[in-house]
Design a protein around this motif. Sequence first.
Motif, mmCIF file in Angstrom:
data_model
loop_
_atom_site.group_PDB
_atom_site.id
_atom_site.type_symbol
_atom_site.label_atom_id
_atom_site.label_comp_id
_atom_site.label_asym_id
_atom_site.label_seq_id
_atom_site.Cartn_x
_atom_site.Cartn_y
_atom_site.Cartn_z
ATOM 1 N N PRO A 155 0.693 -1.139 0.139
ATOM 2 C CA PRO A 155 0.144 0.062 0.012
ATOM 3 C C PRO A 155 0.773 1.351 -0.130
ATOM 4 C CG PRO A 155 -0.089 -1.047 2.293
ATOM 5 C CD PRO A 155 0.599 -2.084 1.203
ATOM 6 N N PHE A 156 2.146 1.096 0.537
ATOM 7 C CA PHE A 156 3.077 2.321 0.401
ATOM 8 C C PHE A 156 4.184 1.993 -0.241
ATOM 9 C CE2 PHE A 156 0.367 2.498 4.464
ATOM 10 C CZ PHE A 156 -0.242 3.611 4.069
ATOM 11 N N GLY A 157 4.922 2.906 -0.951
ATOM 12 C CA GLY A 157 6.204 2.626 -1.593
ATOM 13 C C GLY A 157 7.344 3.082 -0.593
ATOM 14 N N THR A 158 7.419 4.570 -0.220
ATOM 15 C CA THR A 158 8.325 5.279 0.319
ATOM 16 C C THR A 158 7.899 5.568 1.888
ATOM 17 O OG1 THR A 158 9.584 6.107 -1.270
ATOM 18 C CG2 THR A 158 9.804 7.167 0.513
ATOM 19 N N VAL A 159 8.565 5.144 2.743
ATOM 20 C CA VAL A 159 7.943 5.553 4.161
ATOM 21 C C VAL A 159 8.890 6.072 4.885
ATOM 22 C CG1 VAL A 159 7.524 4.159 6.669
ATOM 23 C CG2 VAL A 159 6.885 3.046 4.203
ATOM 24 N N PRO A 216 -0.960 14.133 -2.259
ATOM 25 C CA PRO A 216 -2.519 13.836 -1.871
ATOM 26 C C PRO A 216 -2.503 12.521 -1.295
ATOM 27 C CG PRO A 216 -2.041 14.820 -4.117
ATOM 28 C CD PRO A 216 -0.771 14.534 -3.496
ATOM 29 N N ARG A 217 -1.643 11.547 -1.526
ATOM 30 C CA ARG A 217 -1.732 10.252 -0.868
ATOM 31 C C ARG A 217 -1.135 10.026 0.335
ATOM 32 N NH1 ARG A 217 0.028 5.395 -4.305
ATOM 33 N NH2 ARG A 217 0.628 4.796 -2.120
ATOM 34 N N THR A 218 -0.351 10.792 1.004
ATOM 35 C CA THR A 218 0.524 10.573 2.102
ATOM 36 C C THR A 218 -0.389 10.497 3.262
ATOM 37 O OG1 THR A 218 2.157 12.162 1.355
ATOM 38 C CG2 THR A 218 2.298 11.718 3.603
ATOM 39 N N VAL A 219 -0.064 9.346 4.067
ATOM 40 C CA VAL A 219 -0.809 9.031 5.341
ATOM 41 C C VAL A 219 0.321 9.433 6.463
ATOM 42 C CG1 VAL A 219 -2.003 7.157 6.538
ATOM 43 C CG2 VAL A 219 -2.178 7.434 4.222
ATOM 44 N N GLY A 256 -3.094 19.685 10.821
ATOM 45 C CA GLY A 256 -3.960 19.621 9.705
ATOM 46 C C GLY A 256 -4.120 18.797 8.968
ATOM 47 N N GLN A 257 -4.216 17.581 9.347
ATOM 48 C CA GLN A 257 -4.531 16.244 8.580
ATOM 49 C C GLN A 257 -5.437 15.373 9.047
ATOM 50 O OE1 GLN A 257 -3.042 15.846 5.319
ATOM 51 N NE2 GLN A 257 -2.292 17.820 5.658
ATOM 52 N N PRO A 258 -6.913 15.784 9.381
ATOM 53 C CA PRO A 258 -7.741 15.055 10.289
ATOM 54 C C PRO A 258 -8.167 13.654 9.519
ATOM 55 C CG PRO A 258 -8.597 16.981 9.420
ATOM 56 C CD PRO A 258 -7.334 17.098 9.275
ATOM 57 N N THR A 259 -8.234 13.729 8.217
ATOM 58 C CA THR A 259 -8.434 12.647 7.325
ATOM 59 C C THR A 259 -7.471 11.695 6.941
ATOM 60 O OG1 THR A 259 -8.341 13.664 5.244
ATOM 61 C CG2 THR A 259 -10.564 13.967 6.502
ATOM 62 N N ARG A 260 -6.230 12.210 7.322
ATOM 63 C CA ARG A 260 -5.015 11.160 6.839
ATOM 64 C C ARG A 260 -4.162 10.873 7.907
ATOM 65 N NH1 ARG A 260 -5.652 9.655 2.032
ATOM 66 N NH2 ARG A 260 -3.806 9.492 1.764
ATOM 67 N N THR A 261 -4.485 10.915 9.193
ATOM 68 C CA THR A 261 -3.793 10.625 10.422
ATOM 69 C C THR A 261 -4.564 9.377 11.301
ATOM 70 O OG1 THR A 261 -3.010 12.713 10.481
ATOM 71 C CG2 THR A 261 -2.657 11.755 12.537
ATOM 72 N N VAL A 315 -9.655 5.151 2.142
ATOM 73 C CA VAL A 315 -8.615 4.535 1.466
ATOM 74 C C VAL A 315 -7.192 4.597 2.191
ATOM 75 C CG1 VAL A 315 -7.276 5.106 -0.748
ATOM 76 C CG2 VAL A 315 -9.574 5.097 -0.950
ATOM 77 N N ALA A 316 -7.245 5.834 3.105
ATOM 78 C CA ALA A 316 -5.904 5.724 3.959
ATOM 79 C C ALA A 316 -6.078 4.701 5.019
ATOM 80 C CB ALA A 316 -6.055 7.157 4.523
ATOM 81 N N ARG A 317 -7.173 4.411 5.586
ATOM 82 C CA ARG A 317 -7.657 3.413 6.390
ATOM 83 C C ARG A 317 -7.456 2.124 6.075
ATOM 84 N NH1 ARG A 317 -13.049 3.401 6.834
ATOM 85 N NH2 ARG A 317 -13.105 1.891 5.442
#
Length: 191
Positions: A4-8, A112-115, A133-138, A161-163
């Motif tokens: 689901p993620f490339g670079t962490v 836009p994809r960063t979680v 400032g990331q309430p939907t991506r944290t 999607v992030a979940r």
Amino acid sequence: MSRPFGTVWIIGLGRAGATMTLTLIDHGYHVVGIEADPARLTRARVDIARRARRPDERNLMPASFTTARLARFDCTVAPHTARPADLVIEAVPEDIDLKIEVLRAAASRRTPRTVFATTTAGFPIPRIAADIGQPTRTAGIRLDDAGNPVDVTTLPLTDPVARDCLHDFAHGLRSRARSDSATESETLVTS
């Protein structure tokens, strides 16, 4: 299952961050370790390389395995120079102001994809999410001593999607860890 993620990004290369880094490079992730203190960064780089070489020092793996593992690891004190991350995991000490500061700085380099994932054990994740400032991506992520995710905590506002990506990420690491330990046990029993 695809990754689901490339670079962490792992922010904070103390014991937990270094262990998590090794776990992720073992699973094929490209990891950028970020440490604010240049001296700590140097110590972490040396420690991670030393720990990555243990299997080939014991003749358990060929040296090329270690080379490939370490090729997936970069580190810096200047996150603005690193490639953007799909997943940012903070592994800094339990200081809410520090956690918010490093995640807010990482959020300035988001795609836009960063979680974003916090390893906090005692601070409210919704507050951290709002303050960066990331309430939907944290979300929150709790790890065991081997650097494997034990628990993912998402919020009601977390983007579906992030979940799903976070749960797939954690499930993939847990599945691999169980399969590796089963293989090791079978090897020990049959040898």
